[in-house]
Enzyme design. Structure first.
Site, short mmCIF file in Angstrom:
data_model
loop_
_atom_site.label_atom_id
_atom_site.label_comp_id
_atom_site.label_asym_id
_atom_site.label_seq_id
_atom_site.Cartn_x
_atom_site.Cartn_y
_atom_site.Cartn_z
CG ASP A 61 40.88 46.95 21.12
OD1 ASP A 61 40.98 45.92 21.78
OD2 ASP A 61 41.70 47.88 21.17
CG ASP A 106 34.37 56.24 33.68
OD1 ASP A 106 35.33 56.30 32.88
OD2 ASP A 106 33.47 55.39 33.62
CD GLU A 153 32.47 53.36 27.13
OE1 GLU A 153 33.30 54.22 27.53
OE2 GLU A 153 32.73 52.53 26.23
CG PHE A 202 37.22 52.84 33.91
CD1 PHE A 202 36.40 51.80 34.30
CD2 PHE A 202 37.97 52.70 32.74
CE1 PHE A 202 36.31 50.65 33.56
CE2 PHE A 202 37.88 51.55 31.98
CZ PHE A 202 37.05 50.52 32.40
CB THR A 217 40.06 48.63 39.04
OG1 THR A 217 39.75 49.80 38.28
CG2 THR A 217 41.40 48.81 39.73
CG MET A 243 35.81 49.14 40.07
SD MET A 243 35.03 48.22 41.43
CE MET A 243 36.43 48.03 42.54
CE LYS A 290 30.97 53.60 35.89
NZ LYS A 290 31.51 54.78 35.21
CG ASP A 323 45.90 49.08 23.35
OD1 ASP A 323 45.53 48.04 23.92
OD2 ASP A 323 45.13 49.99 23.01
#
Length: 695
Positions: free
Chosen positions: A310, A347, A351, A380, A384, A386, A402, A529
């Site tokens: 990753d 979210d 980030e 999030f 998708t 977003m 966003k 994962d």
């Protein structure tokens, strides 16, 4: 850290216990698991019977007695090597056992708190932990965020963050909450906790042999059988040769001499060290805070030729941070920041949180009260790509999103809007720089771009270069767009990359590589994962990750450092290099032993008028007597096992080179060395035996 551990290779406790275990392992049911040493044990038993019969007949032979002693020492030294390797794993297990405490848990039952013993907790129970509490069982944080001290498990004193949602929700029983309050859902029943599984895994005695080790054992057993047939046929040949030489038949080879020849010619060195090498491979990984659920996983790591990594947290420092709001034409930075913060409320990624913080710092936009009526938070997801929020202030719908540029573009088009060309230029420019652009939109209008920065880790390019020398292909996996992925891939020096990768894309890439005959390694920490981790030949799961990821992988990194996959590969290759080196050394040993024993047992054959046998020309070491030559070879055969234990446990020095060069180096260092060292060792032992009148 590693050096300190190796300096304690033979602690007093481990050595004493290993000596005891060496005798316990003389049990035939335990000894038979190592066919080569089992043959040596049978030989030692037979010579013991010969010595006892000689004593009973009043014909004691010091030579036969010493041969018997050293044959038993050979078996005990081989057992000692295995016991030391197991002892180091058991010491780790004992240390982990001490970390388990009888803890009381605050269990929630129908929203009512009650006190219960940790041992009474079952899968699905809900418990509360606050600062100072010991986490009573393995689980996932379902509410709250806290600092957790995991030093009891990982050995690292620095606390780590555990929080609900995302891939940092897993907590381990026996660790301690340092701050704040979390609510945990128990994910394991008593006796089946992560710590219980670790303790079972590091117990060397419970380790299963790997396929490579089984294959080598079969090869060594085959060589042993061949030499056994050769030795069994020797008395008949000698009987004929003695008759042809005019020597009485009672000078034929004795049973102790035949057994000595067999023990010295079969690969006893690698036979005695093989199990220790395998156990130490798991032990070396454990010292790097990586738990391997099987030795097979370590071997697969050594043979891995494709690594899937990753981008975030592995190749880059991770936690991309929002650094700038770039508004689209017709909008202000503050309008963009306000909308971006609203779209990031659901979210849970680092980030998303950095966007909330940046809006607060630059424009003092703080958390606001949102009327739950008619409000929908969109979290999030990797599918998708977003997040967002749907609001209905004054009855009018505000649909704010966003996310990745292509995802927002689809959202805009579905709302009959258009994507501004200048925003496309900003996105492409940031992507070419290796940054990550996130686009913010409201209804059918693009408000602007949030600039996220991601930094490639220092030294990672050199590590990838080392892997390339070893013939390993590196593939970076990222959800970023192709331009961003290409920029970071070029900076990091990976061989290939997958952009805009979905969970199913990772799984398919692994299957494709395996279909082409490659062994694939991968890291992961999230539930999405898990399928790829289970499919990969080496699946390294992060300890901070979800329970599903930890159960799917065949290795768990207690430090949750994604770059550990590179160290795992190096450890696996070191294990294979060590096994190959000592196998080469063991087989090369036979050459010197041949020149020691064969001339010694053939001195009576075909003696000329000068009283010298033509076969004495093979006695190039000029060993003193036939008895001294045979005994010297047997003693060296036993002592070399003890001498090589540190190398078997520590491993040969790792070099990032191809398999062809490894083979060449093994042949030069351990092949030639395996021939020369026995010549020197046997000669020195012969001189010592003669000087001390032991023969």
């Amino acid at each position: 850290m590693e050096k300190q551990n190796m300096s304690r290779l033979f602690t007093r406790e481990i050595a004493v216990q290993a000596i005891k275990d060496s005798f316990i392992k003389l049990n035939p049911s335990a000894l038979v698991r190592n066919p080569v040493i089992f043959i040596v044990g049978i030989g030692a038993l037979m010579t013991t019977v010969v010595v006892i019969l000689d004593i009973y007949a009043g014909n004691f032979s010091s030579f036969n007695f010493q041969i018997t002693l050293w044959l038993w020492f050979t078996v005990l030294f081989a057992n000692f090597a295995e016991a030391v390797a197991e002892g180091r794993g058991k010491a780790q297990a004992d240390s982990l056992r001490k970390s388990r405490t009888k803890t009381k848990a605050r269990r929630l039952v129908h929203n009512i708190e009650e006190i219960a013993l940790a041992t009474d907790l079952k899968k699905g129970d809900i418990v509360i932990c606050e600062a100072g509490d010991i986490i009573p069982a393995d689980g996932d944080v379902i509410e709250g965020i806290a600092s957790v001290d995991e030093s009891a498990i990982t050995g690292e004193s620095a606390p780590v963050i555990r929080e609900s949602g995302g891939d940092r929700c897993a907590v381990t029983g026996g660790t301690k909450v340092i701050s704040d309050r979390i609510i945990i859902k128990v994910t394991s029943d008593p006796g089946n906790t992560f710590l219980d599984r670790i303790i079972a895994l590091v117990e060397g005695a419970k380790r299963q042999k790997t396929p490579n080790e089984i294959a080598l054992t079969i090869l060594l057993s085959g060589l042993t059988i061949i030499f056994l047939l050769v030795v069994v046929s020797l008395p008949a040949y000698f009987g004929y040769s003695l008759k042809a030489s005019g020597v009485p038949a009672n000078h034929n080879l004795t049973l102790p001499v035949l057994i000595s020849l067999l023990v010295c010619l079969i690969p006893t060195t690698i036979g005695g060290l093989l199990s220790a090498i395998g156990i130490s491979g798991m032990d070396r990984l454990l010292r790097k805070n990586v738990i391997a659920t099987s030795g097979k996983a370590i071997e697969a790591a050594g043979d891995t030729d494709v690594l899937l990594l990753d981008k975030t947290g592995t190749i880059t420092l991770g936690n991309r941070m929002a650094t700038e709001f770039i508004p689209a034409e017709g909008f202000t930075k503050e309008q963009l920041a306000d909308a971006a913060q609203l779209a990031s409320l659901a979210d849970e990624t680092p980030e998303g949180r950095s966007i909330v913080i940046l809006a607060k710092e630059q424009f003092n936009i703080r958390g606001r009260e949102i009327n739950p009526t008619g409000t929908v938070l969109i979290p999030f997801t990797s599918q998708t790509r977003m997040s967002g929020i749907d609001l209905r202030p004054n009855g009018q719908l505000r649909s704010i999103r966003k996310g990745a540029a292509d995802a927002i573009k689809t959202f805009i088009q579905n709302n009959n809007g258009f994507f501004p060309e200048k925003v496309e230029e900003v996105i492409n420019d940031l992507s070419r720089q290796g940054s990550t652009p996130l686009v913010v939109a409201e209804n059918n209008q693009v408000l602007g771009v949030v600039h996220l920065k991601d930094i490639v880790k220092g030294g990672i390019k050199q590590r990838f270069a080392e892997l390339r020398k070893m013939g390993i292909k590196t593939v970076m996996i990222t959800g970023d767009n192709p331009l961003t992925a290409a920029a970071i891939a070029a900076e990091a020096g990976v061989d290939d990359f997958m952009a805009e990768a979905m969970p199913e894309d990772k799984l398919q890439r692994i299957r494709d590589e395996q279909a082409n005959g490659h062994l694939v390694g991968m890291i992961g920490d999230g539930t999405n994962d898990a399928p790829a981790l289970a499919q990969a030949d080496v699946g390294l799961a992060m300890n901070t990750g979800t329970q599903a990821a930890r159960e799917a992988g065949n290795m768990v990194d207690l430090d949750s450092n994604p770059t550990k996959l590179i160290e795992v590969v190096e450890t696996g290759k070191q294990l294979l290099m060590t096994r190959g080196a000592l196998t080469t050394f063991s087989i090369a040993n036979d050459v010197a032993k041949y020149f020691a024993i064969i001339p010694a047992i053939a001195t009576l054959l075909y003696i000329t008028s000068s009283g010298v046998s033509p076969l004495s020309v093979l006695n190039i070491m000029k060993l003193s007597t036939p008895e001294s030559a045979i005994l010297s070879a047997v003693i060296f055969n036993a002592l070399i096992i003890i001498a090589l234990i540190p190398l078997a446990l520590k491993g040969v020095k790792y070099r990032p080179i191809s398999a062809t060069r490894v083979l060449a180096l093994n042949m030069v260092i351990y092949g030639i060395g395996g021939i020369i060292i026995p010549f020197i060792g046997i000669k020195l032992i012969d001189m010592l035996l003669v000087s001390t009148h032991m023969i």
